[in-house]
Design an enzyme around this catalytic site. Structure first.
Site, short mmCIF file in Angstrom:
data_model
loop_
_atom_site.label_atom_id
_atom_site.label_comp_id
_atom_site.label_asym_id
_atom_site.label_seq_id
_atom_site.Cartn_x
_atom_site.Cartn_y
_atom_site.Cartn_z
N TYR A 1 29.48 29.14 48.32
CA TYR A 1 29.31 29.24 47.49
C TYR A 1 29.69 30.63 46.20
O TYR A 1 28.66 31.52 46.76
CB TYR A 1 27.98 29.22 46.99
CG TYR A 1 27.66 28.62 45.35
CD1 TYR A 1 27.62 27.87 44.77
CD2 TYR A 1 27.06 29.50 44.43
CE1 TYR A 1 27.46 27.52 43.36
CE2 TYR A 1 25.97 29.32 43.13
CZ TYR A 1 26.77 28.24 42.52
OH TYR A 1 26.42 27.79 41.09
N HIS B 1 20.09 32.00 55.99
CA HIS B 1 20.82 30.79 56.14
C HIS B 1 22.44 31.95 56.87
O HIS B 1 23.21 31.42 56.68
CB HIS B 1 21.53 31.63 54.63
CG HIS B 1 21.92 30.35 54.27
ND1 HIS B 1 22.19 29.23 54.26
CD2 HIS B 1 23.53 30.55 53.08
CE1 HIS B 1 23.36 28.69 53.33
NE2 HIS B 1 23.18 29.26 52.92
N SER C 1 28.22 26.86 54.58
CA SER C 1 27.09 26.60 53.53
C SER C 1 28.42 26.08 52.18
O SER C 1 28.54 24.51 53.35
CB SER C 1 26.90 28.28 52.46
OG SER C 1 26.18 27.77 51.39
N GLN C 2 28.44 25.98 51.31
CA GLN C 2 29.33 25.21 50.35
C GLN C 2 30.63 24.98 51.16
O GLN C 2 31.17 23.52 51.31
CB GLN C 2 29.52 26.12 48.80
CG GLN C 2 30.50 25.68 48.09
CD GLN C 2 31.11 26.43 46.94
OE1 GLN C 2 30.35 25.30 45.77
NE2 GLN C 2 32.11 27.06 47.18
N ASP D 1 15.89 29.42 57.36
CA ASP D 1 16.76 29.15 56.52
C ASP D 1 16.40 28.62 55.16
O ASP D 1 15.78 27.17 54.84
CB ASP D 1 18.41 28.38 56.63
CG ASP D 1 18.93 28.29 54.90
OD1 ASP D 1 19.68 28.93 54.49
OD2 ASP D 1 20.22 27.99 55.71
#
Lengths: 323, 323, 323, 323, 323, 323
Positions: free
Chosen positions: A92, A303, A188-189, A274
């Site tokens: 992201y 994360h 992640s994204q 996370d």
């Protein structure tokens, strides 16, 4: 950052009910069909770098709406025949970034295509070159999570997921790429997009989803204490009666609903501390995943997850499946 | 929050050189000319509220590009003849909000038009109903400060400032409004827009600019430690060679350059401990202002400035000039 | 701010046991009896404002100990007969503030009396004009929560709650007010006071308590992570053996114990991500409330709750009950 | 915490103009005269502790208004004749605390009297037993800095400084104390009070003022970024036109104005990275001090200054002057 | 993060006086002489990775005290003859990390040796494998800045700088490396070490020092508001009389003093909003640098400086000098 | 700081399984045997202070590896015969500090020995004089929790616990000390060491462990949100596969495992809002404790626990057991 999500022992068993609306498959079939009909040539221009072992190409391919989406294609200079290919989606806020910052896949002999995420590209490291030509039909929280969120057809991630599927097609269009050996990867994204693209693009050979975002939105919006899931709660805070409509739209982009439609072998990871993509949301997607799968828990990580150590394990996984 | 800007004693004398490009006046003349040519009817529908002393109308007027911009028009129910009018612009992040939240101007006998700021509207209080149909031709920092910032013609605030000028025209189109007695007011972003609209819209009767934002961008981007000016520095942090181009664009939207072209009587304020719109940036605009003017310093306040106490003083100032 | 209180699904069923001491009713009967005996004239002087649709009066009425408590009375200028009246209590830290900052009730045709909270008035917006002439008989945590907390008779909120009850009487003393149509309203501290005054003042027509403070002190002191409940924990941190005595005193001011004695129709609200007045403490009071009632949950909001949107709904509720 | 005050090299030369009003000396002569006329017996009851080398007495003496102020008197158990005495004033927020927490002075052979600061006593360590029976005639910022700040006669520190002067008298009243060898000492608030008491109480033998608070209020309120000076700025933020009046009152309590009237030998300290009592404010008082003096700079320390190492140096200084 | 260091316009002219003690050159000559006499074989074992374009070797070389220091040597797999070599030093807290995380130099055709920094290696990304066998002869602040800081011979960075010089020798010992074309590079701590090694190791062909740490310690310890310089101030805060001795030791490790002894062409960078290595400290070293030099200012960046964009520019600079 | 650990009602019943490895007793028998064989004379030099009721001695005794560990021995000046003795261990980060800062035990008639914790001593108050001559055989997180944590024999706390046991022996070696009346006390780290020394040193007369650290490491590393337990999680975050090995080592230093081997009467405390040593971890050790015991809960306190009020209660407890 202490643990605040479920106890570790409960994670492997954590499951969430599907939130897919009845027309989920139609929605995507129609969306991807339209995008495919907009097919246009993929451009790839040599990009000058000081690299001597790798070649970099500045790629443009037609994404959602026929909009040109930029990517870098990096190839080992010494190559012959068709290479297995790793299509990667950034986290992201990031665009495709400087091509010097991600050499590992091509240095392992893969063709490596990293896609710009339209509109994104303003982190310290992750610049981008692809605008999102469509704005939101309503004011949205700065960021991307609620851009168009009141209408599944206008929602930002409808466009991005379509781009991700088209990126696979673009990768397959290069003659240096073996179309049967294309993996989709990301963290992640990027992990959420890999699950979506892996489910929607036919014949993907492998999926890697590290600490996936875009996963189990309802729970995520309630328990994440950092990161972009907060945008969803913040939007609902301003537009106080919008929550039902917001989550209806998000259901079309939830990795939970793509996971149950996937078949490619997949490797997931989650991180025990996370606060951005809480581990229960990652396990929910993992447990919903319908293909062969494995999960790696980074017990004390936030994360950042496994970082380069994840890359190393992911490369071993890819070697198994892209051979 | 201790003082971190110039010592108080140096503020009254702080001046900044104009940053207006050579084509500044042409740019705005052409921009506003185009917008004026798109003229379309202003709509005003009764909006039901529980108010008994005031009437509220849901207004739509054609702004930049002919896009419909929403506003609330609030009038005293007991009215006759043409009223003086206060056109107000919201602070950063806010839309026109719930009309119940700003009753003071109409309760003093003014027609009160509060404009939506296109695309904005996601603070706790300040919802909005007007999208910005144009996205940025390049990735931009979440928020509005760098949306299109690489090109003066595509820059977000070109559209918003045009909307602000058109809002004055829209206000004048109502038969309950006396077109010769229209003031423009606002705080923070609203203050910057008031200066711009006051300079660009002919015949504005008075300007109120509390702790104005959009003022002296170069210094602001270097010393603000909170708030939206940070987006500019953050963009330049990612796009490391863009600063010159960024500030070239911002010069077209800088209140500094509008101030020196203004003639209406104006009331400014600044706050001594303001980390969002540091007082020196407000004084720079004040000192550049070419019309009759006065400045109110809220010595120990932060960005909240005078709040309702400012409103009270502003109402006295407006009474002088709107009679 | 993620959810940290009970899951949403458990809130509606959350109940807390009464903490009312045996002499609770006697304590308040005696306290209010004494205050009533101190009855003195209510003053109301015209307060000059630029408002043209409303009139404002600077009110002083005798509160606890006969001390003069200030208030603003705002009335529609065009009025006739006796008006229904809204008595409002401010949130923690605020006084009656600038009368320009709260025009909505009078603009809807109500008489609106907003009471100063003695000693309070140092937020950015909420100045006050009423001192609390009694100090604490022991050192207390800066703020008001532990002022006199070792003795129910010397406790700060004994005085404030008495003021609130006397404010209802003061409102009824105006000839423009219909004594049978008086509602008590407030948010946060104001909500807690509304519950108390609604239970103690006979014949109140309606109660509005948004995100009520002063509610279920024991749980609140353990789970609130922001705001004035922290003062209680902090006091107990210094005076390590005082907790039992502290909570014994607080029981006399706990909305939980007033709620079960109330009969007026009431509207409550709670906010799902409220760290100041956690939703379970609001539901505890709501569930204890003995009159007709409804609850509004602002699911993704923090302590701001519904803000102007709450006001709009509250006005509809008041219209039902004040006619 | 980097340095944010003047460069070290400029501190020794930093001077501030006197802010003493014309009636400063009369004000204090009258105030102290009244207090002296209220003279009442000093009580001293044995306080049981497990200590075997020291005796502790629970002291009450008449302070401002004749109010009883508590103190601990600690004496070496093995004593004979009259002892030199150290009168100590606590830091902001603290009362006399648990007598076990300050054994160093009596263990060095001094009589040690530590005074409660009325109303204070809610830090983790510094409980107190002395209320301030007078509240403020106007709402004030939680804390003590603005309690009564609109009127020099009602200002909180008028009472506390009077208490401090009376504490010296109380100390001299004990037969175990040599009235000619009484020092006043303290850190932060205690340091400011030591300067005041040293100037106002005749014949004080020595003064120790570590990182003194209550010093040079105007500058302090503008540059302190932590601690109680912030209350002053915060009050002026709410009561926007009060600054002149606030600083007029503070001038009666400013160590700057006491310093220029002092004659006793004094030891000061300042800390180079002190954000609570910035070093320039300490140097301003030091440079104004009219008696023999020395300054110790703790170059890299924050508000903790020299802590036990300061105590050690202070004890050497006291040994010189109390012999 | 607003600017808090000198205005940009003053940076180019900012100079600091040398702090080198009289025996500075002797100290280092003796230190390096001893280390050279401990010369032992350099080991280099093939390290298995999935890379196909590059080879990685796990290197151990004798550093200070003959202690084995680990490094990764990465070479293009397709190589012939002797390669120019880039010796790189990590930033504070990092070890040599996972070799997959730094492929850019070898992918450009250089031999790339990245050295472990003894004792370091506990950031998220930068693990290490080299202990520092010597502990401090006195308690030190957790971290490395004050480990042994009371004695130049026992100071931690004496060992690390020696390791850095020996790393150059180790690099030259490989037959794939051209000993006349060795550059030293690094960012932050790595930049400070590059300056030191560039000055101390004879015949270094080029130096790259991005946002160099270990530079102008006196000023840095006073103005840095984040990062490891704070450890120095914190140590001096506990050991209140140690500052003179601390800075005497630090002078032996200050890049300021190495810079004036350097001759190799160098490229520096500084970042305008860098709170960790404030730009004035970088300019001080740059201005002291005695060889050919250039400076790159990242005007709006913090300590991340130019990141991959710096790498790209650095590679161009290296190409000029290692050609 | 709201409660985040178990509800208060569950604390008394909270138990944790032993984590002691099979060779736990052998490990410590061997470790202590080796240390005892290194026995060397204990030194005690008069330390000059201004104290007149107490004498202070600068002590050095042989600890782990025969390394000299410093301590202060403080005695009442008026003494005769053999005194009961309190051996105290400091909290994390602190050394023995300035002897003026802890006078309470000797002032109550005890001999008081406070031990340096090797390597520690860089808090504002707690300087130290004892280095830890052994560094870690691997990079470790700055601080002490993971110094040598991969090997029980090289682990930092093996040395410190041994020092603590030897401190008891050293105390007994003084002729002013009654060897049968020696207690071990401490808070936080000192409390954990007191439990360990109380279990390992034969014949200890009493143990005081306030808010003990080094207790139930596994849970602590997962739930502590402040303080040194975080170092463990942070190490495991970098060295992603080390957790099992880390916790295997920590088991040798866990108070949980010492508690079940202890026999001396003990007093524990825990604090209900303690984020550093969460109360459940303290209760786990308390519940495992095999000797006579009592627990004091400071319900609303954080890690400061009872401070001087704890000292007072501890002194009463010691009086019972040391007579």
């Amino acid at each position: 950052m202490p643990r605040t999500d479920l106890p570790l022992a409960e994670l492997p068993g954590y499951r969430a009910a599907s939130t897919a609306p009845a027309d989920f498959d139609d929605f995507w079939a129609q969306t991807l069909g339209e995008a495919a009909r907009r097919e246009a040539p993929v451009s790839a221009a040599v990009h000058r770098t000081p690299l001597t072992t790798l070649d970099v190409f500045d790629v443009g391919f037609p994404g959602f709406g026929g909009h040109t989406v930029k990517a870098w294609l990096t190839l080992p200079r010494a190559r012959s025949g068709r290479l297995p290919c790793v299509v990667r989606f950034p986290g992201y806020g990031n665009g495709r970034a400087n091509p010097l910052s991600a050499l590992e896949y091509a240095s392992c002999g893969y063709a490596h295509l990293v896609m710009d995420v339209r509109g994104q590209g303003t982190t310290d490291r992750g610049t981008g070159d692809t605008p999102d030509p469509e704005d939101s039909p309503h004011p949205h929280r700065p960021g991307f999570m609620t851009k168009g969120v009141l209408d599944p057809h206008r929602y930002y991630y409808r466009r991005v997921i379509t781009d991700a599927v088209r990126a696979v097609a673009a990768a397959r269009s290069f003659e240096s790429v073996d179309p049967d050996r294309v993996a989709v990867v990301g963290a992640s994204q990027g992990g959420g997009l890999a699950v979506a693209a892996g489910a929607l693009a036919p014949g993907v050979a492998a999926v890697v989803a590290d600490v996936p975002f875009l996963s189990h939105f309802r729970r995520a919006a309630e328990i994440a204490s950092q990161g972009p899931y907060l945008e969803i709660a913040e939007y609902c805070r301003s537009y106080r009666d919008s929550a039902e409509r917001v989550f209806s739209t998000l259901a079309y982009a939830d990795a939970l609903n793509f996971a149950s439609r996937a078949t490619a072998p997949a490797r997931f990871s989650a991180a025990g501390m996370d606060a951005v993509t809480p581990p229960s949301t990652c396990y929910a997607v993992y447990n919903a995943y319908a293909g062969p799968k494995r999960m790696r828990l980074w017990e004390f990580n936030g994360h950042e997850g496994g970082d380069a150590f994840a890359t190393e394990e992911n490369l071993a996984f890819l070697a198994e499946h892209l051979g």
